[in-house]
Scaffold this motif. Structure first.
Motif, PDB file in Angstrom:
ATOM      1  N   PHE A 116       0.826  -1.207   0.000  1.00  7.85           N
ATOM      2  CA  PHE A 116       0.000   0.000   0.000  1.00  7.85           C
ATOM      3  C   PHE A 116       0.869   1.269   0.000  1.00  7.85           C
ATOM      4  N   ALA A 117       1.465   1.549  -1.138  1.00  6.19           N
ATOM      5  CA  ALA A 117       2.284   2.757  -1.318  1.00  6.19           C
ATOM      6  C   ALA A 117       2.170   3.182  -2.772  1.00  6.19           C
ATOM      7  N   ILE A 159      -6.870  -2.993  -4.207  1.00  5.55           N
ATOM      8  CA  ILE A 159      -6.382  -1.655  -3.848  1.00  5.55           C
ATOM      9  C   ILE A 159      -7.181  -1.116  -2.667  1.00  5.55           C
ATOM     10  N   PRO A 160      -6.558  -0.354  -1.768  1.00  2.86           N
ATOM     11  CA  PRO A 160      -7.325   0.246  -0.657  1.00  2.86           C
ATOM     12  C   PRO A 160      -8.497   1.075  -1.198  1.00  2.86           C
ATOM     13  N   SER A 161      -9.646   0.956  -0.531  1.00  2.00           N
ATOM     14  CA  SER A 161     -10.910   1.479  -1.083  1.00  2.00           C
ATOM     15  C   SER A 161     -10.875   2.964  -1.415  1.00  2.00           C
ATOM     16  N   THR A 217      -2.340   4.347   2.783  1.00  6.05           N
ATOM     17  CA  THR A 217      -1.080   4.123   2.078  1.00  6.05           C
ATOM     18  C   THR A 217       0.052   4.880   2.770  1.00  6.05           C
ATOM     19  N   MET A 218       1.282   4.611   2.312  1.00  5.29           N
ATOM     20  CA  MET A 218       2.454   5.264   2.889  1.00  5.29           C
ATOM     21  C   MET A 218       2.412   6.785   2.720  1.00  5.29           C
ATOM     22  N   SER A 219       1.658   7.270   1.753  1.00  2.00           N
ATOM     23  CA  SER A 219       1.552   8.721   1.565  1.00  2.00           C
ATOM     24  C   SER A 219       0.761   9.387   2.686  1.00  2.00           C
ATOM     25  N   LEU A 226       1.422   0.218   9.283  1.00  3.94           N
ATOM     26  CA  LEU A 226       0.648  -0.028   8.065  1.00  3.94           C
ATOM     27  C   LEU A 226       0.805  -1.485   7.625  1.00  3.94           C
ATOM     28  N   ALA A 227       2.003  -2.048   7.846  1.00  6.93           N
ATOM     29  CA  ALA A 227       2.229  -3.460   7.491  1.00  6.93           C
ATOM     30  C   ALA A 227       1.319  -4.389   8.287  1.00  6.93           C
TER      31      ALA A 227
END
Length: 449
Positions: A5-6, A31-33, A68-70, A80-81
């Motif tokens: 997720f980045a 993908i994250p929603s 995500t990492m952002s 996040l992991a």
């Protein structure tokens, strides 16, 4: 497709999806929603590429709504992991319903046994260069579970690594790599997460060309005793979306190849003092410049981070901007002549196919090896001189590096320009990408036999 997720992982996975869809293949992308909307415009084949949204679980320490990492500082990656791993049940349901032939993945070390139980083949797709992954993430490092790298372990390349002396790391670069072996929350380290993913996959896949990274690819293949599939460069197609009017108008006011553009990707957040040295160094060049960076640590806005009197001094020739910007269009504008980059893998390719001179200030992870590859192996870029123990750079060293490649009559500038042009012409060779993708497709079919 199931990337970490980045943004720097999702984007190349989607570029590869587009290439597969061009060949008529159906692709499902997990993908994250809430992140999907940021990528719809990059889906060039929506009739063949379907996004399946994943709900990112809330876990302790993860800010509400972060996906995500952002959305988080880099040091929160382990949190996040944890959330990423908790999507396992959603991924299992998706695979059971879809029954795909293949799944491309990277960080989900738990995926190969799950996929195998459902009759799905797993391919590890690296979003980093072969140069950088083969420096740290190889069995030759002999790092067993529970063990940790020391900074001195990573100064020297692993045994058998090509181009050993030129790729040797400085102390501050090696310190940065120690992070890979740290275990968090009683979980798995990033080193073992990635090496397990590679060891248990059917094949390894790289966005790479043998002409550029051949010895590193061969080394990696021997280390893992697995076939390596190469996609070629997978260059983004020229954008038909015009550059935003305010930037186009501003850039049009300067002469050809005179503007310095500086950007360090979607995740990088600098320390305030280094941020100030960077912008002061650009001011010192006397050239017009456009900087796209996030506010540094401890600052809510870019304005409060800027050195005193800076905005007044550079008014009309220097802009520091904090929001998203159309990098591809900026780099192709006739007025832009230099790209000061962190050398993230995506930016590395973008810089190589641009006409800009390249100056590198790597910030973390694989960027250090990428930068050495660009400056010492391909000799297409100049790096900013830094202090060995902590990576500190000064405004003078930033100015010096930019002037070396931008000053008219500079011998160094002419050399890197010539080398850069050679590799740019190679990467834009007609049918190069088609040839790599066709061969890639043949190997995918072989895996499914």
């Amino acid at each position: 497709m199931f990337p970490w997720f980045a943004m720097g992982h999702i984007t190349p996975f989607l570029h590869l999806s587009n290439k597969l869809a061009e060949k008529g293949h159906k692709v499902t992308f997990l993908i994250p929603s809430n992140t999907q909307n940021k990528f719809n415009h990059l889906n060039h084949h929506p009739h063949l590429i379907q996004f399946i949204p994943l709900a990112v679980p809330q876990v302790d320490g993860l800010p509400l709504g972060a996906e995500t990492m952002s959305d988080i500082p880099v040091h929160q990656a382990p949190v996040l992991a944890v959330a990423f791993d908790l999507t396992k049940d959603q991924v299992k349901i998706a695979l059971e319903n879809l029954k795909p032939n293949l799944i491309f993945f990277d960080f989900a070390y738990w995926l190969p046994p799950l996929a195998e139980s459902l009759g799905v083949k797993c391919i590890f797709f690296s979003v980093c260069s072969a140069v950088s992954t083969s420096y740290i993430l190889v069995p030759a490092r002999k790092l067993y579970k529970g063990q940790h790298f020391s900074e001195h372990d990573l100064i020297e390349p692993p045994k058998g690594y090509p181009s050993g002396s030129s790729m040797k790391h400085l102390l501050f670069e090696a310190k940065d790599g120690v992070y890979f072996s740290s275990e968090f929350n009683g979980g798995i380290s990033f080193f073992h997460r990635l090496t397990t993913s590679m060891t248990e996959s059917q094949a390894l896949c790289y966005r790479a060309c043998t002409e550029m990274e051949g010895p590193f690819i061969d080394y990696f293949e021997k280390q893992y005793n697995k076939e390596i599939l190469l996609t070629g460069p997978i260059l983004p197609k020229p954008s038909h979306t015009p550059l935003e009017e305010r930037w186009a108008k501003w850039l049009d006011g300067f002469k050809q190849e005179s503007v310095v553009y500086c950007a360090f990707g979607s995740e990088c957040v600098m320390e305030k003092d280094q941020f100030q040295e960077l912008v002061l160094g650009l001011e010192q060049t006397g050239l017009p410049f456009l900087v796209r960076l996030k506010p540094p640590f401890g600052c809510e806005t870019l304005e409060e981070a800027l050195p005193e009197g800076f905005e007044e001094r550079v008014k009309g020739r220097g802009v520091v901007h904090g929001d998203w910007i159309q990098q591809q269009q900026i780099l192709s504008h006739a007025s832009v002549g230099c790209f000061v980059s962190h050398c993230g893998f995506g930016s590395m390719w973008e810089s190589l196919v641009s006409s800009c001179q390249i100056v590198l200030v790597p910030q973390a992870g694989d960027q250090h090896a990428n930068a050495k590859f660009m400056t010492k192996e391909l000799k297409v870029a100049m790096d900013v001189e830094r202090r060995e123990e902590d990576g500190w750079f000064t405004k003078e060293s930033v100015c010096k590096a930019v002037k070396l490649v931008m000053d008219e009559g500079s011998e160094v500038g002419e050399q890197v320009r010539a080398n850069h042009l050679k590799w740019k012409d190679f990467l834009l060779t007609e049918d190069l990408e088609t040839s790599y993708i066709n061969n890639f497709m043949i190997k995918l079919h072989d895996i499914l036999k």
